[in-house]
Design a protein around this motif. Structure first.
Motif, PDB file in Angstrom:
ATOM      1  N   LEU A  85       0.834  -1.198   0.000  1.00 25.09           N
ATOM      2  CA  LEU A  85       0.000   0.000   0.000  1.00 25.09           C
ATOM      3  C   LEU A  85       0.869   1.249   0.000  1.00 25.09           C
ATOM      4  CD1 LEU A  85      -2.901   1.152   0.219  1.00 25.09           C
ATOM      5  CD2 LEU A  85      -2.578   1.149   2.704  1.00 25.09           C
ATOM      6  N   ALA A  86       1.941   1.250   0.780  1.00 24.19           N
ATOM      7  CA  ALA A  86       2.827   2.416   0.835  1.00 24.19           C
ATOM      8  C   ALA A  86       3.467   2.681  -0.524  1.00 24.19           C
ATOM      9  CB  ALA A  86       3.905   2.188   1.896  1.00 24.19           C
ATOM     10  N   GLU A  87       3.883   1.616  -1.217  1.00 27.48           N
ATOM     11  CA  GLU A  87       4.493   1.791  -2.539  1.00 27.48           C
ATOM     12  C   GLU A  87       3.482   2.329  -3.540  1.00 27.48           C
ATOM     13  OE1 GLU A  87       7.956  -1.591  -2.860  1.00 27.48           O
ATOM     14  OE2 GLU A  87       5.874  -2.288  -2.870  1.00 27.48           O
ATOM     15  N   LEU A  88       2.275   1.804  -3.511  1.00 25.07           N
ATOM     16  CA  LEU A  88       1.242   2.279  -4.431  1.00 25.07           C
ATOM     17  C   LEU A  88       0.934   3.753  -4.190  1.00 25.07           C
ATOM     18  CD1 LEU A  88      -1.186  -0.776  -4.250  1.00 25.07           C
ATOM     19  CD2 LEU A  88       0.068  -0.025  -6.280  1.00 25.07           C
ATOM     20  N   ALA A  89       0.758   4.118  -2.926  1.00 20.66           N
ATOM     21  CA  ALA A  89       0.438   5.507  -2.593  1.00 20.66           C
ATOM     22  C   ALA A  89       1.562   6.448  -3.021  1.00 20.66           C
ATOM     23  CB  ALA A  89       0.179   5.626  -1.093  1.00 20.66           C
ATOM     24  N   ALA A  90       2.814   6.051  -2.748  1.00 17.59           N
ATOM     25  CA  ALA A  90       3.955   6.910  -3.078  1.00 17.59           C
ATOM     26  C   ALA A  90       4.095   7.094  -4.584  1.00 17.59           C
ATOM     27  CB  ALA A  90       5.230   6.314  -2.486  1.00 17.59           C
ATOM     28  N   GLN A  91       4.004   6.007  -5.340  1.00 14.87           N
ATOM     29  CA  GLN A  91       4.230   6.099  -6.781  1.00 14.87           C
ATOM     30  C   GLN A  91       3.085   6.816  -7.501  1.00 14.87           C
ATOM     31  OE1 GLN A  91       6.064   2.914  -8.974  1.00 14.87           O
ATOM     32  NE2 GLN A  91       6.511   1.767  -7.116  1.00 14.87           N
ATOM     33  N   LEU A  92       1.882   6.767  -6.923  1.00 18.71           N
ATOM     34  CA  LEU A  92       0.739   7.431  -7.542  1.00 18.71           C
ATOM     35  C   LEU A  92       0.508   8.836  -6.995  1.00 18.71           C
ATOM     36  CD1 LEU A  92      -1.737   4.417  -7.582  1.00 18.71           C
ATOM     37  CD2 LEU A  92      -0.605   5.440  -9.566  1.00 18.71           C
ATOM     38  N   GLY A  93       1.250   9.210  -5.960  1.00 15.41           N
ATOM     39  CA  GLY A  93       1.070  10.531  -5.361  1.00 15.41           C
ATOM     40  C   GLY A  93      -0.253  10.670  -4.646  1.00 15.41           C
ATOM     41  N   LEU A  94      -0.704   9.578  -4.010  1.00 12.05           N
ATOM     42  CA  LEU A  94      -1.990   9.576  -3.313  1.00 12.05           C
ATOM     43  C   LEU A  94      -1.789   9.444  -1.806  1.00 12.05           C
ATOM     44  CD1 LEU A  94      -3.994   7.069  -5.556  1.00 12.05           C
ATOM     45  CD2 LEU A  94      -4.274   9.555  -5.496  1.00 12.05           C
ATOM     46  N   PRO A  95      -2.692   9.999  -1.012  1.00 11.97           N
ATOM     47  CA  PRO A  95      -2.667   9.708   0.427  1.00 11.97           C
ATOM     48  C   PRO A  95      -2.919   8.214   0.646  1.00 11.97           C
ATOM     49  CG  PRO A  95      -4.085  11.581  -0.060  1.00 11.97           C
ATOM     50  CD  PRO A  95      -3.752  10.950  -1.374  1.00 11.97           C
ATOM     51  N   LYS A  96      -2.353   7.679   1.715  1.00 16.36           N
ATOM     52  CA  LYS A  96      -2.535   6.251   1.984  1.00 16.36           C
ATOM     53  C   LYS A  96      -4.004   5.891   2.172  1.00 16.36           C
ATOM     54  CE  LYS A  96       1.931   4.861   3.909  1.00 16.36           C
ATOM     55  NZ  LYS A  96       2.612   4.287   5.105  1.00 16.36           N
ATOM     56  N   GLY A  97      -4.763   6.797   2.788  1.00 21.51           N
ATOM     57  CA  GLY A  97      -6.180   6.528   2.985  1.00 21.51           C
ATOM     58  C   GLY A  97      -6.916   6.358   1.666  1.00 21.51           C
ATOM     59  N   THR A  98      -6.585   7.218   0.688  1.00 21.46           N
ATOM     60  CA  THR A  98      -7.208   7.122  -0.632  1.00 21.46           C
ATOM     61  C   THR A  98      -6.795   5.829  -1.328  1.00 21.46           C
ATOM     62  OG1 THR A  98      -7.238   9.528  -0.874  1.00 21.46           O
ATOM     63  CG2 THR A  98      -7.425   8.232  -2.889  1.00 21.46           C
ATOM     64  N   ALA A  99      -5.481   5.519  -1.274  1.00 22.84           N
ATOM     65  CA  ALA A  99      -4.999   4.291  -1.904  1.00 22.84           C
ATOM     66  C   ALA A  99      -5.646   3.062  -1.273  1.00 22.84           C
ATOM     67  CB  ALA A  99      -3.480   4.217  -1.783  1.00 22.84           C
ATOM     68  N   HIS A 100      -5.819   3.092   0.040  1.00 24.72           N
ATOM     69  CA  HIS A 100      -6.449   1.965   0.735  1.00 24.72           C
ATOM     70  C   HIS A 100      -7.895   1.795   0.293  1.00 24.72           C
ATOM     71  CE1 HIS A 100      -8.579   0.057   4.194  1.00 24.72           C
ATOM     72  NE2 HIS A 100      -7.537  -0.741   4.126  1.00 24.72           N
ATOM     73  N   ARG A 101      -8.617   2.879   0.161  1.00 28.95           N
ATOM     74  CA  ARG A 101     -10.016   2.801  -0.263  1.00 28.95           C
ATOM     75  C   ARG A 101     -10.122   2.237  -1.675  1.00 28.95           C
ATOM     76  NH1 ARG A 101     -11.069   7.654   0.377  1.00 28.95           N
ATOM     77  NH2 ARG A 101     -11.031   8.388  -1.778  1.00 28.95           N
ATOM     78  N   ILE A 102      -9.248   2.685  -2.580  1.00 28.14           N
ATOM     79  CA  ILE A 102      -9.267   2.176  -3.949  1.00 28.14           C
ATOM     80  C   ILE A 102      -8.948   0.680  -3.974  1.00 28.14           C
ATOM     81  CG2 ILE A 102      -8.115   2.301  -6.201  1.00 28.14           C
ATOM     82  CD1 ILE A 102      -7.649   5.295  -5.628  1.00 28.14           C
ATOM     83  N   CYS A 103      -7.939   0.286  -3.208  1.00 28.47           N
ATOM     84  CA  CYS A 103      -7.561  -1.137  -3.163  1.00 28.47           C
ATOM     85  C   CYS A 103      -8.704  -1.996  -2.629  1.00 28.47           C
ATOM     86  CB  CYS A 103      -6.315  -1.323  -2.309  1.00 28.47           C
ATOM     87  SG  CYS A 103      -4.786  -0.729  -3.079  1.00 28.47           S
ATOM     88  N   THR A 104      -9.391  -1.495  -1.619  1.00 31.27           N
ATOM     89  CA  THR A 104     -10.514  -2.241  -1.045  1.00 31.27           C
ATOM     90  C   THR A 104     -11.604  -2.456  -2.088  1.00 31.27           C
ATOM     91  OG1 THR A 104     -10.071  -1.370   1.172  1.00 31.27           O
ATOM     92  CG2 THR A 104     -12.274  -2.236   0.757  1.00 31.27           C
ATOM     93  N   GLN A 105     -11.899  -1.404  -2.873  1.00 30.88           N
ATOM     94  CA  GLN A 105     -12.919  -1.511  -3.917  1.00 30.88           C
ATOM     95  C   GLN A 105     -12.490  -2.499  -5.005  1.00 30.88           C
ATOM     96  OE1 GLN A 105     -13.111   2.597  -5.028  1.00 30.88           O
ATOM     97  NE2 GLN A 105     -14.671   3.127  -3.479  1.00 30.88           N
ATOM     98  N   LEU A 106     -11.219  -2.425  -5.416  1.00 31.32           N
ATOM     99  CA  LEU A 106     -10.731  -3.306  -6.480  1.00 31.32           C
ATOM    100  C   LEU A 106     -10.611  -4.749  -6.020  1.00 31.32           C
ATOM    101  CD1 LEU A 106      -8.033  -0.945  -8.057  1.00 31.32           C
ATOM    102  CD2 LEU A 106     -10.281  -1.547  -9.000  1.00 31.32           C
ATOM    103  N   LEU A 107     -10.306  -4.953  -4.743  1.00 32.62           N
ATOM    104  CA  LEU A 107     -10.286  -6.313  -4.194  1.00 32.62           C
ATOM    105  C   LEU A 107     -11.682  -6.931  -4.246  1.00 32.62           C
ATOM    106  CD1 LEU A 107      -8.016  -5.940  -1.032  1.00 32.62           C
ATOM    107  CD2 LEU A 107      -7.594  -7.516  -2.925  1.00 32.62           C
ATOM    108  N   SER A 108     -12.684  -6.140  -3.924  1.00 29.18           N
ATOM    109  CA  SER A 108     -14.056  -6.659  -3.854  1.00 29.18           C
ATOM    110  C   SER A 108     -14.588  -7.050  -5.229  1.00 29.18           C
ATOM    111  CB  SER A 108     -14.986  -5.619  -3.217  1.00 29.18           C
ATOM    112  OG  SER A 108     -15.159  -4.497  -4.070  1.00 29.18           O
ATOM    113  N   THR A 109     -14.024  -6.461  -6.297  1.00 31.30           N
ATOM    114  CA  THR A 109     -14.487  -6.764  -7.654  1.00 31.30           C
ATOM    115  C   THR A 109     -13.557  -7.725  -8.385  1.00 31.30           C
ATOM    116  OG1 THR A 109     -13.359  -4.759  -8.449  1.00 31.30           O
ATOM    117  CG2 THR A 109     -15.701  -4.565  -7.917  1.00 31.30           C
TER     118      THR A 109
END
Length: 268
Positions: free
Chosen positions: A46-70
């Protein structure tokens, strides 16, 4: 909520303001995250994804949760890391097999079979297996039939070993460490060290061989199919029973395979 879920939630910091470069719709951010994972070719935290995309960790976590569910994301062996999920692999498969472009690729494959006189196939990497994208059978009474959409192992097939050999070394080692290396025939490679040595040899010579490693009495050779920027997207292989084609005979077909692979470059 379970103890592990509470711990995971506690590890996610509160939402932070996003930079201008990270702005955009939720769909756009999700697509950028999936593209990053697909391009990296390895699981990311999650930290790598957030850093490379320039996103807050909270935002990256929410996106990952949605993509995991689908099903577009999946947890890696290390549950702190994410990798591409089955839904994304299916989307890639459907895209590669779409409409007119698929027809053009199939025609290249058909012309190759007419030239070399044996069955040829086009494959890609799907998780830790080889996926058959297309296949054209030679008109011989003795042949092996594997339908489009079939999966075969990495460690004992020409295409599979080729995909392993042309990965970045770190990703290759991780793959090999996780493979069961099942003995399919007496010639199958069942040692991780031996498979690494085989991959190094394949990377140097630019093609891969299956010397009766997947099925006794069957040999194959494979070459990479690269996209316009040189990334390996697929493999092109010829195979036949040893009663009709020796390994030396198969190797004489390498130039024809490479020429067909070059034609495939613009069709990926």
């Amino acid at each position: 909520m379970s103890r592990s879920a509470r711990a995971s939630a506690a590890a996610i910091p509160p939402e932070e303001p996003e930079s201008a470069s990270a702005s955009g719709s939720s769909a756009e951010r999700s697509l950028r995250l999936l593209a990053l994972l697909a391009n990296e070719g390895r699981a990311l935290t999650l930290a790598e994804l957030a850093a490379q995309l320039g996103l807050p960790k909270g935002t990256a976590h929410r996106i990952c949760t949605q993509l995991l569910s689908t099903g577009f994301l999946a947890r890696d062996v290390d549950e702190r890391s994410f990798t591409v999920g089955p839904a994304l692999r299916r989307l890639a498969f459907d895209t590669l097999n779409h409409g007119v472009v698929r027809g053009l690729r199939h025609e290249v494959l058909s012309a190759l079979v007419r030239e070399v006189g044996e069955t040829c196939n086009l494959t890609t990497l799907d998780g830790a297996q080889v996926l058959y994208l297309d296949r054209v059978e030679a008109q011989w009474p003795l042949r092996l039939t594997l339908d489009v959409g079939s999966h075969v192992p990495l460690h004992c097939t020409a295409s599979g070993k080729l995909f392993l050999a042309l990965m970045p070394a770190k990703a290759r080692d991780a793959f090999i460490d996780g493979l069961p290396l099942e003995r399919m025939t007496p010639n199958s490679i069942t040692s991780a060290d031996a498979l690494r040595a085989e991959c190094e040899a394949i990377a140097k010579r630019g093609h891969s061989r299956d010397n009766e490693e997947f099925i006794a009495g069957l040999v194959a050779v494979a070459v990479p199919v690269r996209d316009a920027v040189g990334a390996v997207r697929a493999a092109l292989a010829v195979h036949a029973p040893t009663a009709r084609m020796s390994m030396d005979d198969a190797l004489q077909r390498i130039d024809a395979l490479k020429a067909a692979a070059q034609k495939m470059t613009g069709l990926l």
